[in-house]
Design a protein around this motif. Structure first.
Motif, PDB file in Angstrom:
ATOM      1  N   UNK A 269      14.683 -30.395 -98.171  1.00 12.10           N
ATOM      2  CA  UNK A 269      13.754 -29.318 -97.835  1.00 12.10           C
ATOM      3  C   UNK A 269      12.903 -28.859 -99.008  1.00 12.10           C
ATOM      4  N   UNK A 270      13.426 -28.959-100.240  1.00 17.47           N
ATOM      5  CA  UNK A 270      12.709 -28.422-101.397  1.00 17.47           C
ATOM      6  C   UNK A 270      12.261 -29.480-102.391  1.00 17.47           C
ATOM      7  N   UNK A 271      12.866 -30.663-102.346  1.00 17.83           N
ATOM      8  CA  UNK A 271      12.516 -31.702-103.296  1.00 17.83           C
ATOM      9  C   UNK A 271      13.237 -31.604-104.624  1.00 17.83           C
ATOM     10  N   UNK A 272      14.185 -30.676-104.759  1.00 14.71           N
ATOM     11  CA  UNK A 272      14.949 -30.574-106.000  1.00 14.71           C
ATOM     12  C   UNK A 272      16.361 -30.094-105.703  1.00 14.71           C
ATOM     13  N   UNK A 273      17.207 -30.089-106.714  1.00 16.31           N
ATOM     14  CA  UNK A 273      18.592 -29.663-106.540  1.00 16.31           C
ATOM     15  C   UNK A 273      18.687 -28.146-106.497  1.00 16.31           C
ATOM     16  N   UNK A 274      19.774 -27.591-105.932  1.00  6.82           N
ATOM     17  CA  UNK A 274      19.945 -26.131-105.932  1.00  6.82           C
ATOM     18  C   UNK A 274      19.935 -25.530-107.331  1.00  6.82           C
ATOM     19  N   UNK A 275      20.579 -26.203-108.286  1.00 10.08           N
ATOM     20  CA  UNK A 275      20.619 -25.680-109.646  1.00 10.08           C
ATOM     21  C   UNK A 275      19.242 -25.610-110.286  1.00 10.08           C
ATOM     22  N   UNK A 276      18.458 -26.651-110.099  1.00 18.86           N
ATOM     23  CA  UNK A 276      17.107 -26.662-110.667  1.00 18.86           C
ATOM     24  C   UNK A 276      16.246 -25.604-109.997  1.00 18.86           C
ATOM     25  N   UNK A 277      16.395 -25.453-108.700  1.00 21.30           N
ATOM     26  CA  UNK A 277      15.614 -24.450-107.978  1.00 21.30           C
ATOM     27  C   UNK A 277      15.944 -23.050-108.480  1.00 21.30           C
ATOM     28  N   UNK A 278      17.224 -22.756-108.679  1.00 23.38           N
ATOM     29  CA  UNK A 278      17.620 -21.438-109.185  1.00 23.38           C
ATOM     30  C   UNK A 278      17.018 -21.168-110.558  1.00 23.38           C
ATOM     31  N   UNK A 279      17.032 -22.174-111.428  1.00 22.79           N
ATOM     32  CA  UNK A 279      16.446 -22.010-112.755  1.00 22.79           C
ATOM     33  C   UNK A 279      14.955 -21.714-112.652  1.00 22.79           C
ATOM     34  N   UNK A 280      14.251 -22.443-111.781  1.00 24.96           N
ATOM     35  CA  UNK A 280      12.824 -22.191-111.582  1.00 24.96           C
ATOM     36  C   UNK A 280      12.573 -20.752-111.151  1.00 24.96           C
ATOM     37  N   UNK A 281      13.352 -20.276-110.178  1.00 27.26           N
ATOM     38  CA  UNK A 281      13.138 -18.918-109.660  1.00 27.26           C
ATOM     39  C   UNK A 281      13.446 -17.876-110.731  1.00 27.26           C
ATOM     40  N   UNK A 282      14.450 -18.117-111.561  1.00 30.03           N
ATOM     41  CA  UNK A 282      14.807 -17.157-112.613  1.00 30.03           C
ATOM     42  C   UNK A 282      13.743 -17.112-113.700  1.00 30.03           C
ATOM     43  N   UNK A 283      13.204 -18.263-114.050  1.00 23.85           N
ATOM     44  CA  UNK A 283      12.127 -18.277-115.041  1.00 23.85           C
ATOM     45  C   UNK A 283      10.903 -17.536-114.498  1.00 23.85           C
ATOM     46  N   UNK A 284      10.572 -17.778-113.227  1.00 23.23           N
ATOM     47  CA  UNK A 284       9.425 -17.084-112.636  1.00 23.23           C
ATOM     48  C   UNK A 284       9.639 -15.566-112.598  1.00 23.23           C
ATOM     49  N   UNK A 285      10.849 -15.133-112.243  1.00 25.66           N
ATOM     50  CA  UNK A 285      11.143 -13.702-112.234  1.00 25.66           C
ATOM     51  C   UNK A 285      11.054 -13.130-113.648  1.00 25.66           C
ATOM     52  N   UNK A 286      11.529 -13.877-114.622  1.00 26.01           N
ATOM     53  CA  UNK A 286      11.452 -13.419-116.006  1.00 26.01           C
ATOM     54  C   UNK A 286      10.004 -13.281-116.462  1.00 26.01           C
ATOM     55  N   UNK A 287       9.151 -14.223-116.057  1.00 23.74           N
ATOM     56  CA  UNK A 287       7.735 -14.138-116.422  1.00 23.74           C
ATOM     57  C   UNK A 287       7.133 -12.826-115.929  1.00 23.74           C
ATOM     58  N   UNK A 288       7.414 -12.473-114.696  1.00 18.96           N
ATOM     59  CA  UNK A 288       6.856 -11.250-114.116  1.00 18.96           C
ATOM     60  C   UNK A 288       7.370 -10.025-114.874  1.00 18.96           C
ATOM     61  N   UNK A 289       8.656  -9.982-115.173  1.00 21.72           N
ATOM     62  CA  UNK A 289       9.227  -8.835-115.883  1.00 21.72           C
ATOM     63  C   UNK A 289       8.668  -8.713-117.294  1.00 21.72           C
ATOM     64  N   UNK A 290       8.457  -9.841-117.952  1.00 15.14           N
ATOM     65  CA  UNK A 290       7.899  -9.808-119.301  1.00 15.14           C
ATOM     66  C   UNK A 290       6.454  -9.311-119.287  1.00 15.14           C
ATOM     67  N   UNK A 291       5.724  -9.634-118.224  1.00 10.31           N
ATOM     68  CA  UNK A 291       4.336  -9.192-118.116  1.00 10.31           C
ATOM     69  C   UNK A 291       4.220  -7.734-117.701  1.00 10.31           C
ATOM     70  N   UNK A 292       5.055  -7.317-116.764  1.00 12.91           N
ATOM     71  CA  UNK A 292       4.846  -6.036-116.099  1.00 12.91           C
ATOM     72  C   UNK A 292       5.737  -4.911-116.604  1.00 12.91           C
ATOM     73  N   UNK A 293       6.722  -5.206-117.434  1.00 14.51           N
ATOM     74  CA  UNK A 293       7.615  -4.166-117.938  1.00 14.51           C
ATOM     75  C   UNK A 293       7.757  -4.276-119.453  1.00 14.51           C
TER      76      UNK A 293
END
Length: 338
Positions: A269-293
């Motif tokens: 469904x996603x083209x990647x493993x669950x572990x890789x997907x979680x890392x991607x989502x955490x990095x993206x969330x971190x980017x937003x927090x670093x920019x906005x807070x």
């Protein structure tokens, strides 16, 4: 990140879209829609456009598309002279480089106008044009998976990876089929102006805000074990608890599947493993927090589930090539502090 920082100027960043006979309207439209939707989020000029997108051809005027309607191209190749990004979408017309045709003197002259240091990118089989112009030599690139064999035959000296959505070589980028052009444009907007601006563009156009370039181009549709089964609810559940440990067994249990079935379905469904997907989502969330807070890096690391600042820094460098502090300084101003 310094090269991206230099792109953040008071005036809009000019994107020249070089089109050819047989251009695909979807590819041309998505470039204008996505870059045209990017707006300054704060400070002086809030709400003003961040990009100036202009369409050009080797000669201005009426141009056929691969649909049953033509377009009018207002500009000739002279607009490339002061462009900061040049984008080459695909063409479906016979005689183009995609179909074995030559680059041609007019197209070669247009590309010769690209100034040194200008960013250049292709969508779909537009990579054939860049390759024929010698702009992809020594680079890892991609194109539509259905054109991979033809590309290898014509350009065996170029490293082609047909299994990714897009490649980023800094000043030269390539992407796969039409939808991957959306991912490429959002990636460029994110590079230039950060995750918050890219997310706003994605919301405006109702598209996913982030798909990693290394994600698979072509994912076969999974055959469900039972009607309606999917890993989507488990992914939604995980996104609500990124600050906590999320194990593979928990994800599988939330989806009411065995670990083996869940892993297979997730990749389908996603083209990647669950572990890789979680890392991607955490990095993206971190980017937003670093920019906005103004939260310290240690706090951000805990907020996104990396646990320690060292872990956050390692993942940030692996995905983005910079530290969290440098990323924050680039998109919020000030000096980096890690």
């Amino acid at each position: 990140m310094s090269s991206e920082a230099e792109l953040r100027r008071d005036r809009p960043h000019r994107v020249a879209v070089l089109v050819r006979p047989g251009v695909m309207p979807l590819e041309l439209g998505l470039v204008h829609q996505l870059f045209g939707s990017a707006r300054r989020q704060s400070g002086p000029g809030v709400g003003s456009p961040l990009y100036d997108v202009v369409t050009c051809a080797t000669e201005p005027g009426r141009l056929p598309t691969d649909a049953d309607f033509p377009i009018h191209v207002p500009h000739g190749p002279e607009v490339i002279d002061d462009a900061e990004t040049v984008l080459v979408p695909a063409s479906g017309e016979p005689g183009q480089p995609e179909t074995g045709g030559p680059l041609g003197p007019a197209l070669a002259a247009a590309l010769a106008r690209v100034r040194p240091g200008t960013r250049i990118a292709s969508i779909c089989t537009g990579a054939f044009v860049l390759a024929a112009a010698g702009l992809l030599d020594g680079r890892r690139i991609t194109t539509h998976w259905r054109s991979a064999d033809a590309f290898r035959l014509r350009f065996p000296h170029i490293a082609l990876d047909p299994d990714v959505l897009f490649t980023d070589g800094g000043d030269v980028l390539t992407s796969a089929g039409e939808a991957a052009g959306i991912d490429l444009c959002l990636h460029l907007i994110r590079r230039d102006h950060g995750a918050a601006v890219a997310a706003d563009v994605a919301r405006r156009t109702v598209v996913p805000p982030y798909r990693e370039g290394g994600q698979a181009q072509y994912v076969p549709q999974p055959v469900p074990d039972a009607a309606g089964t999917s890993t989507a609810p488990a992914r939604a559940w995980a996104l609500e608890r990124l600050d906590r440990p999320v194990s593979l067994s928990q994800l599988a249990e939330h989806a009411s599947m065995s670990v083996r079935t869940f892993t297979r379905r997730f990749r389908a469904e996603t083209g990647c493993s669950p572990g890789r997907w979680l890392t991607q989502q955490r990095v993206e969330r971190a980017r937003v927090l670093l920019e906005e807070t103004d939260r310290p890096v240690d706090t951000v690391a805990g907020d996104v589930g990396f646990g320690t600042s060292a872990s956050l820094r390692a993942h940030f460098r692996d995905v983005l090539g910079v530290s969290p502090g440098v990323y924050r300084a680039t998109f919020r101003g000030g000096m980096p502090h890690d």
